[in-house]
Design a protein around this motif. Structure first.
Motif, PDB file in Angstrom:
ATOM      1  N   GLY A 506     -26.774   2.130   2.503  1.00  0.00           N
ATOM      2  CA  GLY A 506     -25.628   1.380   1.979  1.00  0.00           C
ATOM      3  C   GLY A 506     -24.705   0.935   3.112  1.00  0.00           C
ATOM      4  N   THR A 507     -23.656   0.222   2.747  1.00  0.00           N
ATOM      5  CA  THR A 507     -22.694  -0.206   3.764  1.00  0.00           C
ATOM      6  C   THR A 507     -21.282   0.116   3.293  1.00  0.00           C
ATOM      7  N   TYR A 508     -20.403   0.238   4.269  1.00  0.00           N
ATOM      8  CA  TYR A 508     -18.993   0.500   3.980  1.00  0.00           C
ATOM      9  C   TYR A 508     -18.210  -0.762   4.297  1.00  0.00           C
ATOM     10  N   THR A 509     -17.509  -1.304   3.292  1.00  0.00           N
ATOM     11  CA  THR A 509     -16.702  -2.498   3.531  1.00  0.00           C
ATOM     12  C   THR A 509     -15.309  -2.053   3.959  1.00  0.00           C
ATOM     13  N   VAL A 510     -14.914  -2.508   5.136  1.00  0.00           N
ATOM     14  CA  VAL A 510     -13.644  -2.043   5.715  1.00  0.00           C
ATOM     15  C   VAL A 510     -12.504  -2.914   5.188  1.00  0.00           C
ATOM     16  N   ALA A 511     -11.580  -2.308   4.469  1.00  0.00           N
ATOM     17  CA  ALA A 511     -10.425  -3.073   3.972  1.00  0.00           C
ATOM     18  C   ALA A 511      -9.540  -3.456   5.146  1.00  0.00           C
ATOM     19  N   GLN A 512      -8.950  -4.649   5.037  1.00  0.00           N
ATOM     20  CA  GLN A 512      -7.991  -5.059   6.057  1.00  0.00           C
ATOM     21  C   GLN A 512      -6.593  -4.754   5.523  1.00  0.00           C
ATOM     22  N   THR A 513      -6.022  -3.671   6.032  1.00  0.00           N
ATOM     23  CA  THR A 513      -4.647  -3.334   5.609  1.00  0.00           C
ATOM     24  C   THR A 513      -3.695  -4.140   6.479  1.00  0.00           C
ATOM     25  N   ASN A 514      -3.628  -5.405   6.194  1.00  0.00           N
ATOM     26  CA  ASN A 514      -2.749  -6.294   6.954  1.00  0.00           C
ATOM     27  C   ASN A 514      -1.645  -6.753   6.017  1.00  0.00           C
ATOM     28  N   ASN A 515      -0.435  -6.837   6.563  1.00  0.00           N
ATOM     29  CA  ASN A 515       0.686  -7.220   5.696  1.00  0.00           C
ATOM     30  C   ASN A 515       0.471  -8.596   5.045  1.00  0.00           C
ATOM     31  N   ALA A 516      -0.517  -9.356   5.526  1.00  0.00           N
ATOM     32  CA  ALA A 516      -0.806 -10.667   4.923  1.00  0.00           C
ATOM     33  C   ALA A 516      -1.276 -10.548   3.475  1.00  0.00           C
ATOM     34  N   LEU A 517      -1.666  -9.329   3.060  1.00  0.00           N
ATOM     35  CA  LEU A 517      -2.037  -9.163   1.646  1.00  0.00           C
ATOM     36  C   LEU A 517      -0.798  -9.044   0.761  1.00  0.00           C
ATOM     37  N   VAL A 518       0.351  -8.844   1.374  1.00  0.00           N
ATOM     38  CA  VAL A 518       1.569  -8.623   0.588  1.00  0.00           C
ATOM     39  C   VAL A 518       2.631  -9.699   0.800  1.00  0.00           C
ATOM     40  N   TYR A 519       2.896 -10.061   2.061  1.00  0.00           N
ATOM     41  CA  TYR A 519       4.096 -10.875   2.270  1.00  0.00           C
ATOM     42  C   TYR A 519       4.041 -12.241   1.586  1.00  0.00           C
ATOM     43  N   PRO A 520       2.844 -12.915   1.505  1.00  0.00           N
ATOM     44  CA  PRO A 520       2.880 -14.227   0.838  1.00  0.00           C
ATOM     45  C   PRO A 520       3.352 -14.108  -0.616  1.00  0.00           C
ATOM     46  N   ALA A 521       2.828 -13.102  -1.322  1.00  0.00           N
ATOM     47  CA  ALA A 521       3.197 -12.952  -2.735  1.00  0.00           C
ATOM     48  C   ALA A 521       4.614 -12.424  -2.891  1.00  0.00           C
ATOM     49  N   LEU A 522       5.018 -11.570  -1.984  1.00  0.00           N
ATOM     50  CA  LEU A 522       6.384 -11.031  -2.060  1.00  0.00           C
ATOM     51  C   LEU A 522       7.385 -12.187  -1.992  1.00  0.00           C
ATOM     52  N   SER A 523       7.162 -13.073  -1.032  1.00  0.00           N
ATOM     53  CA  SER A 523       8.090 -14.204  -0.903  1.00  0.00           C
ATOM     54  C   SER A 523       7.926 -15.181  -2.056  1.00  0.00           C
ATOM     55  N   LEU A 524       6.691 -15.415  -2.488  1.00  0.00           N
ATOM     56  CA  LEU A 524       6.507 -16.346  -3.604  1.00  0.00           C
ATOM     57  C   LEU A 524       7.272 -15.849  -4.834  1.00  0.00           C
ATOM     58  N   GLY A 525       7.121 -14.568  -5.132  1.00  0.00           N
ATOM     59  CA  GLY A 525       7.832 -13.998  -6.275  1.00  0.00           C
ATOM     60  C   GLY A 525       9.342 -14.126  -6.105  1.00  0.00           C
ATOM     61  N   ALA A 526       9.816 -13.834  -4.891  1.00  0.00           N
ATOM     62  CA  ALA A 526      11.265 -13.896  -4.639  1.00  0.00           C
ATOM     63  C   ALA A 526      11.770 -15.339  -4.676  1.00  0.00           C
ATOM     64  N   ILE A 527      10.945 -16.275  -4.227  1.00  0.00           N
ATOM     65  CA  ILE A 527      11.345 -17.694  -4.263  1.00  0.00           C
ATOM     66  C   ILE A 527      11.454 -18.157  -5.712  1.00  0.00           C
ATOM     67  N   LEU A 528      10.440 -17.826  -6.510  1.00  0.00           N
ATOM     68  CA  LEU A 528      10.453 -18.297  -7.900  1.00  0.00           C
ATOM     69  C   LEU A 528      11.586 -17.648  -8.692  1.00  0.00           C
ATOM     70  N   ALA A 529      11.870 -16.395  -8.386  1.00  0.00           N
ATOM     71  CA  ALA A 529      12.977 -15.719  -9.079  1.00  0.00           C
ATOM     72  C   ALA A 529      14.315 -16.130  -8.465  1.00  0.00           C
ATOM     73  N   ARG A 530      14.280 -16.747  -7.280  1.00  0.00           N
ATOM     74  CA  ARG A 530      15.511 -16.986  -6.520  1.00  0.00           C
ATOM     75  C   ARG A 530      16.326 -15.694  -6.506  1.00  0.00           C
ATOM     76  N   SER A 531      15.656 -14.635  -6.049  1.00  0.00           N
ATOM     77  CA  SER A 531      16.318 -13.335  -6.126  1.00  0.00           C
ATOM     78  C   SER A 531      17.403 -13.228  -5.058  1.00  0.00           C
ATOM     79  N   LYS A 532      18.427 -12.458  -5.400  1.00  0.00           N
ATOM     80  CA  LYS A 532      19.577 -12.344  -4.505  1.00  0.00           C
ATOM     81  C   LYS A 532      19.207 -11.545  -3.264  1.00  0.00           C
ATOM     82  N   THR A 533      18.327 -10.572  -3.443  1.00  0.00           N
ATOM     83  CA  THR A 533      17.843  -9.774  -2.307  1.00  0.00           C
ATOM     84  C   THR A 533      16.361  -9.493  -2.556  1.00  0.00           C
ATOM     85  N   ILE A 534      15.725  -8.886  -1.552  1.00  0.00           N
ATOM     86  CA  ILE A 534      14.363  -8.374  -1.785  1.00  0.00           C
ATOM     87  C   ILE A 534      14.513  -6.862  -1.828  1.00  0.00           C
ATOM     88  N   SER A 535      14.510  -6.330  -3.033  1.00  0.00           N
ATOM     89  CA  SER A 535      14.937  -4.942  -3.232  1.00  0.00           C
ATOM     90  C   SER A 535      13.769  -3.976  -3.051  1.00  0.00           C
TER      91      SER A 535
END
Ligand code: NAD
Ligand code: LMR
Ligand code: MG
Length: 625
Positions: A506-535
């Motif tokens: 078998g093979t082991y697939t190595v996950a990429q724990t890179n912040n690129a999996l989070v920051y695009p969506a974090l900002s997209l969510g905050a942009i759409l909500a026009r949130s006052k802060t990122i809490s």
């Protein structure tokens, strides 16, 4: 699907149906569902000016009609080519570039010619090209910035010009507004920028101070925002704050293009960054400010100063913390363990290391009901001078202080090198018997065979996350970590690695724990909500939603996190979780998003998020005077 019954839904072109005015204090977005790519972009540019404007240029993709209307016939070869054909040609050209750095340069120049084609090419070959555009390719491009420079992309705010800072930022706003894109812009010209990605380039990836070349990290992160979360590339401003450099190689390079002075520090530096933030708030009042690759002390200071006041976050601290906790929660599901039972060693107690500790600590408090003091006891942080202990006193940075261990704890340890009067990584592994080992040290191969084998003696499934970027600085190759643990380690890395064949098949697939999996969506969510802060709760919502997408939950042998090439689909789910949390916390100010989250619309949140994502397709152009 178009839903004409909703109050805010726009069903026709903007001329016939203007954007609704928002209620006082609230923004309100237009929803255009599946016809959004048919909404024309208006421009008064013609002929070669149009061809030389990358956000409008279609090259051979201009239709016969467009060529007639915009006076293009004499500027282009006769045949009209589809975007698919253009992308194929571009891909063939890219393949002829022999090295990663030349491939990166090719992509930069394509971005400079035809924005849609650039994103289309990347989208078509995302898995293959992410490593060229982003880590590790971006590292080489940053280091070689002044030598490879052709045309500038992004915004350069240089200290010697600080008196003109406001005018420089306003010039960028005017530049965006000149080709206002009515599918995404409201009528307010100040609403043209959603996101500012800013670096001062003191700590780029693991390669340190890179001066003005740091602009390439801002532009690479910006491109990932578009690819990963569909944020309109023309609504992102990538910025480098050029405050000089302490990198001697750059000083010695006659072609270096930045400000050749030692790095600005102290009050003048602080005033400069504060002035930048104040100007951004004024000129782009809705924009989220993403801090990237600042030196550790400044990164924490500015995060602490602004995080509860404006919508901002530090990606190396908070984005990295979030992706790591998501990966860790997935790993614990596989090994059937609880977060509250983990002994966690962080190797490299800098921005990322302490950001990870903070996020896991928040997880211990929220998920396991631990107090702050109890949660802190789960960590052993090792830096250059060894394990952080209380007697280090003022030598500890503010962000490290809560994590220092009592000196009495190591008093009875048998140290490998007692004459050094400090506990180093092997001492910590032997005595603490950690279950989790995280590398954010930039120290290549620091998790050597002895370290990994020692860790594996005491733990059934050691969790090992060597997070340092680029690839060459990774603390351990996954292949080695798996070989030294008989395939039992649960490994995830910051940079991409190929799947590893396992000793038992078998093979082991190595996950990429890179912040690129989070920051695009974090900002997209905050942009759409026009949130006052990122809490903190929005970050935790991102963590949970990402962890739930782990392929390993269904198949314990699969990757701990979704593949980075899946980021666009991941982002819809994560951004939805972020939006919901912003609304639940009363942090959101966008009425449309609030209504949708509260079920007062017949559009689902996920459908709405998709409708707001920019696609790399040619939109119709409309000639205006
Ligand atoms: N995977 C991701 O998403 C991600 C995100 C952010 C940072 N990173 C990577 O993490 C690394 C660190 O980045 P940062 O922003 O925290 O940098 P930083 O300079 O703030 O922190 C690095 C820390 O490591 C320490 N260190 C250096 N050599 C060491 C050694 N031999 N032993 C122990 N400690 C040592 C330094 O003293 C410093 O405290 C970089 O390689 C960066 O690319 C990865
Ligand atoms: O840029 C990356 O690849 C992740 C992270 O922000 C880093 O600094 O390494
Ligand atoms: Mg970074």
């Amino acid at each position: 699907m178009i839903r004409p019954t909703c109050r805010n839904v726009r069903t026709a072109l903007p001329k016939t149906c203007p954007v609704h005015a928002p209620r006082r204090g609230l923004t309100s977005r237009t929803i255009i569902t599946d016809n959004k790519n048919l909404v024309p972009i208006r421009t008064n540019l013609r002929g070669s000016s149009l061809l030389n404007t990358p956000r409008l240029n279609k090259g051979a993709g201009f239709t016969r009609e467009e060529r007639a209307v915009f006076g293009l016939e004499g500027f282009l070869p006769y045949d009209v080519h589809s975007l698919e054909k253009q992308a194929l040609r571009a891909y063939n050209q890219l393949l002829k570039q022999p090295t990663v750095i030349l491939k990166h340069a090719f992509l930069a120049s394509l971005r400079d010619q035809n924005q849609v084609l650039f994103y289309r090419l990347l989208q078509d070959h995302l898995k293959e090209l992410l490593g060229v555009l982003y880590t590790p390719g971006a590292a080489e491009a940053v280091e070689n910035y002044s030598n490879l420079f052709r045309r500038p992309i992004g915004c350069f705010i240089s200290y010697p010009n600080h008196e003109g800072m406001r005018a420089q930022l306003e010039a960028h706003l005017q530049d965006v507004n000149r080709t206002a894109d009515v599918a995404y812009h409201s009528k307010d010209s100040k609403d043209a920028i959603d996101l500012v990605v800013v670096t001062d380039a003191e700590a780029i990836l693991g390669i340190g101070d890179q001066g003005v070349g740091g602009i390439t990290i801002s532009t690479s992160k910006a491109a990932l925002y578009t690819l990963g979360a569909g944020i309109n590339p023309n609504r992102i401003l990538p910025v480098v704050l050029d405050v000089g450099t302490d990198n001697h190689a750059l000083f010695a390079d006659p072609l270096y293009m930045g400000w050749k002075r030692t790095r600005l520090r102290g009050k003048n530096y602080d005033n400069f960054v504060d002035k930048f933030i104040a100007n951004c708030r004024d000129i782009f009042p809705n924009a989220i400010i993403h801090f990237e690759d600042f030196g550790m002390t400044n990164a924490y200071r500015f995060m602490e100063k602004y995080k509860d006041k404006i919508p901002m976050f530090n990606d190396d601290i908070q984005g990295t913390g979030a992706v790591t906790l998501a990966g860790l929660l997935a790993a614990l599901k596989v090994s059937n363990q609880k977060l509250g039972d983990q002994r966690i060693v962080i190797y490299g107690a800098g921005s990322a290391g302490m950001g990870i500790a903070n996020q896991i600590r928040d997880g211990l408090e929220i998920l396991d009901g631990k107090t702050r003091q109890e949660a802190n006891k789960h960590f052993w942080c090792v830096d250059r001078n060894g394990l952080l202990v209380e007697s280090m006193g003022n030598n500890l940075r503010h962000s490290q202080q809560g994590y220092a261990r009592p000196d009495a704890e190591i008093a009875n340890w048998e140290l490998e090198n007692p004459e050094q009067h400090a506990a180093y990584l092997m001492d910590v592994i032997k005595n603490v018997k950690p279950t989790v080992l995280i590398g954010t040290s930039t120290s290549r191969r620091a998790f050597n065979e002895d370290i990994v084998r020692e860790m594996a003696k005491y733990v059934e499934r050691p969790i090992i996350f060597p997070m340092s970027n680029p690839t060459a600085l990774c603390e351990v190759d996954p292949e080695d970590a798996l070989a030294w643990t008989d395939g039992k380690a649960l490994v995830a890395t910051g940079s991409p690695f190929a799947p590893v064949p396992l000793p038992n098949g078998g093979t082991y697939t190595v996950a990429q724990t890179n912040n690129a999996l989070v920051y695009p969506a974090l900002s997209l969510g905050a942009i759409l909500a026009r949130s006052k802060t990122i809490s903190p709760s929005m970050l935790m919502a991102a963590v949970h939603s990402l962890a739930q997408l782990s392929p390993a939950l269904k198949d314990p042998g699969a990757s701990l996190l979704p593949d980075l090439s899946e980021v666009r689909n991941v982002s819809v789910v994560v951004a939805a979780a972020v939006c919901r949390q912003a609304v639940a916390d009363n942090n959101a100010t966008d009425q449309t998003t609030i209504d949708i989250v509260n079920g007062n619309h017949d559009v689902s949140l996920e459908e709405y998020i998709k409708s707001q994502m920019w696609d790399p397709v040619y939109r119709p152009l409309e000639l205006v005077d």
